[in-house]
Design an enzyme around this catalytic site. Structure first.
Site, PDB file in Angstrom:
ATOM      1  N   HIS A  86      63.511  30.040 -51.051  1.00 11.93           N
ATOM      2  CA  HIS A  86      64.024  31.366 -51.413  1.00 11.93           C
ATOM      3  C   HIS A  86      63.710  32.401 -50.338  1.00 11.93           C
ATOM      4  O   HIS A  86      63.847  33.601 -50.566  1.00 11.93           O
ATOM      5  CB  HIS A  86      63.471  31.806 -52.773  1.00 11.93           C
ATOM      6  CG  HIS A  86      63.991  30.969 -53.910  1.00 11.93           C
ATOM      7  ND1 HIS A  86      63.430  30.952 -55.166  1.00 11.93           N
ATOM      8  CD2 HIS A  86      65.033  30.081 -53.966  1.00 11.93           C
ATOM      9  CE1 HIS A  86      64.098  30.102 -55.946  1.00 11.93           C
ATOM     10  NE2 HIS A  86      65.070  29.558 -55.241  1.00 11.93           N
ATOM     11  N   ASP A  93      56.249  34.950 -50.884  1.00  9.03           N
ATOM     12  CA  ASP A  93      55.046  35.732 -50.544  1.00  9.03           C
ATOM     13  C   ASP A  93      54.332  35.275 -49.272  1.00  9.03           C
ATOM     14  O   ASP A  93      53.422  35.955 -48.784  1.00  9.03           O
ATOM     15  CB  ASP A  93      54.065  35.759 -51.729  1.00  9.03           C
ATOM     16  CG  ASP A  93      53.641  34.364 -52.206  1.00  9.03           C
ATOM     17  OD1 ASP A  93      53.494  33.443 -51.374  1.00  9.03           O
ATOM     18  OD2 ASP A  93      53.436  34.202 -53.433  1.00  9.03           O
ATOM     19  N   THR A 127      55.961  26.941 -62.226  1.00  8.51           N
ATOM     20  CA  THR A 127      57.347  27.429 -62.220  1.00  8.51           C
ATOM     21  C   THR A 127      57.948  27.325 -63.619  1.00  8.51           C
ATOM     22  O   THR A 127      57.610  26.440 -64.391  1.00  8.51           O
ATOM     23  CB  THR A 127      58.224  26.680 -61.191  1.00  8.51           C
ATOM     24  OG1 THR A 127      59.562  27.199 -61.257  1.00  8.51           O
ATOM     25  CG2 THR A 127      58.251  25.187 -61.411  1.00  8.51           C
TER      26      THR A 127
HETATM   27  P1  OAD Z   1      58.629  32.642 -63.044  1.00  8.60           P
HETATM   28  O1  OAD Z   1      58.045  34.028 -63.084  1.00  8.60           O
HETATM   29  O2  OAD Z   1      59.959  32.450 -63.656  1.00  8.60           O
HETATM   30  O3  OAD Z   1      57.623  31.615 -63.754  1.00  8.60           O
HETATM   31  C1  OAD Z   1      56.257  31.562 -63.432  1.00  8.60           C
HETATM   32  C2  OAD Z   1      55.657  30.355 -64.109  1.00  8.60           C
HETATM   33  O4  OAD Z   1      54.292  30.262 -63.735  1.00  8.60           O
HETATM   34  C3  OAD Z   1      55.676  30.399 -65.638  1.00  8.60           C
HETATM   35  O5  OAD Z   1      56.140  29.132 -66.120  1.00  8.60           O
HETATM   36  C4  OAD Z   1      54.210  30.634 -66.028  1.00  8.60           C
HETATM   37  O6  OAD Z   1      53.884  30.004 -67.250  1.00  8.60           O
HETATM   38  C5  OAD Z   1      53.492  29.966 -64.870  1.00  8.60           C
HETATM   39  N1  OAD Z   1      52.149  30.484 -64.567  1.00  8.60           N
HETATM   40  C6  OAD Z   1      51.710  31.759 -64.611  1.00  8.60           C
HETATM   41  N2  OAD Z   1      50.428  31.850 -64.206  1.00  8.60           N
HETATM   42  C7  OAD Z   1      50.020  30.588 -63.896  1.00  8.60           C
HETATM   43  C8  OAD Z   1      48.810  30.020 -63.399  1.00  8.60           C
HETATM   44  N3  OAD Z   1      47.722  30.755 -63.139  1.00  8.60           N
HETATM   45  N4  OAD Z   1      48.769  28.683 -63.190  1.00  8.60           N
HETATM   46  C9  OAD Z   1      49.863  27.898 -63.448  1.00  8.60           C
HETATM   47  N5  OAD Z   1      51.030  28.377 -63.913  1.00  8.60           N
HETATM   48  C10 OAD Z   1      51.126  29.704 -64.125  1.00  8.60           C
HETATM   49  O7  OAD Z   1      58.590  32.201 -61.514  1.00  8.60           O
HETATM   50  P2  OAD Z   1      59.384  31.019 -60.790  1.00  8.60           P
HETATM   51  O8  OAD Z   1      59.536  29.831 -61.658  1.00  8.60           O
HETATM   52  O9  OAD Z   1      58.748  30.848 -59.477  1.00  8.60           O
HETATM   53  O10 OAD Z   1      64.134  33.259 -57.181  1.00  8.60           O
HETATM   54  O11 OAD Z   1      60.774  31.690 -60.584  1.00  8.60           O
HETATM   55  C11 OAD Z   1      61.709  30.957 -59.839  1.00  8.60           C
HETATM   56  C12 OAD Z   1      62.628  31.870 -59.138  1.00  8.60           C
HETATM   57  O12 OAD Z   1      63.239  32.719 -60.086  1.00  8.60           O
HETATM   58  C13 OAD Z   1      62.019  32.832 -58.159  1.00  8.60           C
HETATM   59  O13 OAD Z   1      61.695  32.253 -56.918  1.00  8.60           O
HETATM   60  C14 OAD Z   1      63.118  33.828 -58.018  1.00  8.60           C
HETATM   61  C15 OAD Z   1      63.655  33.912 -59.452  1.00  8.60           C
HETATM   62  O14 OAD Z   1      64.993  33.795 -59.565  1.00  8.60           O
HETATM   63  C16 OAD Z   1      64.900  34.065 -56.426  1.00  8.60           C
HETATM   64  O15 OAD Z   1      64.656  35.239 -56.271  1.00  8.60           O
HETATM   65  C17 OAD Z   1      66.053  33.387 -55.776  1.00  8.60           C
END
Ligand code: OAD
Length: 277
Positions: free
Chosen positions: A126, A109, A216
């Protein structure tokens, strides 16, 4: 598990790097849907696709206009969003610590850069949704998408959005004239150093005195290597998440680690304050 104060005190006195690893959760409070939330689903014709199906080179080869429409819509959502307190706190850490700080982000983003983190110390593993590159990889160049693309950011409008000829005309490679593609890493592609700072991320993790993991779900491979290398190097590990995840469990098991449960906008500024006190 250790206390947050003890972990921050130890990191302040150490020589190693302070490294932050962020995921979609840090941008959730800026209004950008997380990757695995319900909002990610996308309809092409009568088919409903999950992000894991849309975000592939295979989908781009089969239906490039539809994949571009999805990315242009997601980019419009990102551009409508603003960095929040957690992004600002990581920018503050960079400004204060300089070469002692590294930021590894899975987010495409661009909000960390807009908050003030410099590209040189920000590893966008990414990619960045604001950039495009040659769809046939004729060159390694990447270039920004224009500011003034006419793309809706509201989901109800996005459903009927079609790529216009004017927009399609800017999605071309200036070198070979072929189609461009979004500068992101797709599920059927591999990390590398030139585009995604793979080795730089591993090196930062191995040199870390403290790793701060934010928002994450621990679903991709490079973040796992980063957490494992940092733990092997004896770094403190702080995991911040509103829910449970694999990295929080790792942090909780370390003598020099802690899993903090709650929003990033609350915990990240508090940690920056402690580290910079
Ligand atoms: P996810 O959507 O898988 O996970 C988001 C995480 O953020 C979850 O563990 C939520 O509990 C947490 N979360 C949500 N709101 C929050 C807040 N206000 N404060 C703290 N934590 C919060 O997203 P990512 O882990 O980033 O890659 O996903 C990793 C990658 O998966 C992405 O970059 C994408 C996807 O595959 C690619 O496209 C290559």
């Amino acid at each position: 598990m250790s206390s947050l104060d003890a972990i921050c005190d130890r990191a302040r006195g150490a020589d190693g790097l302070i490294v932050a690893l962020t995921g979609a959760g840090i941008s959730a409070e800026s209004g950008i849907p997380t990757f695995r939330g319900e909002e990610g689903y996308w309809t092409v014709g009568s088919e409903v696709y999950r992000p894991q199906q849309m975000a592939t080179n295979a989908a781009y080869q089969r239906m490039p206009d539809d994949v571009w429409q999805w990315y242009l819509f997601r980019r419009a959502v990102c551009r409508n969003a603003a960095p929040n307190l957690a992004h600002a706190a990581l920018a503050r850490l960079d400004q204060a610590l300089g070469e002692r700080f590294r930021l590894i982000t899975q987010n495409v983003d661009g909000l960390h850069l807009r908050a003030g983190n410099p590209l040189a110390r920000t590893y966008q593993i990414h990619g960045n949704i604001d950039y495009q590159r040659c769809g046939a990889a004729c060159c390694e160049a990447m270039w920004p998408l224009p500011d003034d693309l006419d793309v809706p950011a509201a989901p109800e409008q996005a459903k009927s959005y079609q790529l216009t000829d004017a927009t399609a005309a800017v999605l071309r490679c200036p070198e070979c004239g072929g189609r461009s593609r979004p500068h992101v890493l797709w599920f059927d592609e591999c990390y590398d150093e030139p585009l995604f700072r793979f080795e730089s991320s591993l090196k930062a993790a191995a040199e870390a005195a403290l790793l701060i993991v934010v928002g994450t779900s621990a679903s991709t491979t490079l973040p796992h290597h980063v957490v494992n290398l940092a733990a092997e190097a004896g770094a403190g590990i702080i995991d911040i998440n509103i829910g449970d995840n694999a990295f929080g469990r790792v942090a909780d098991q370390l003598a020099n680690g802690i899993a903090l449960r709650g929003p990033a906008s609350e915990h990240v500024p508090a940690i920056a304050d402690r580290l910079l006190a």
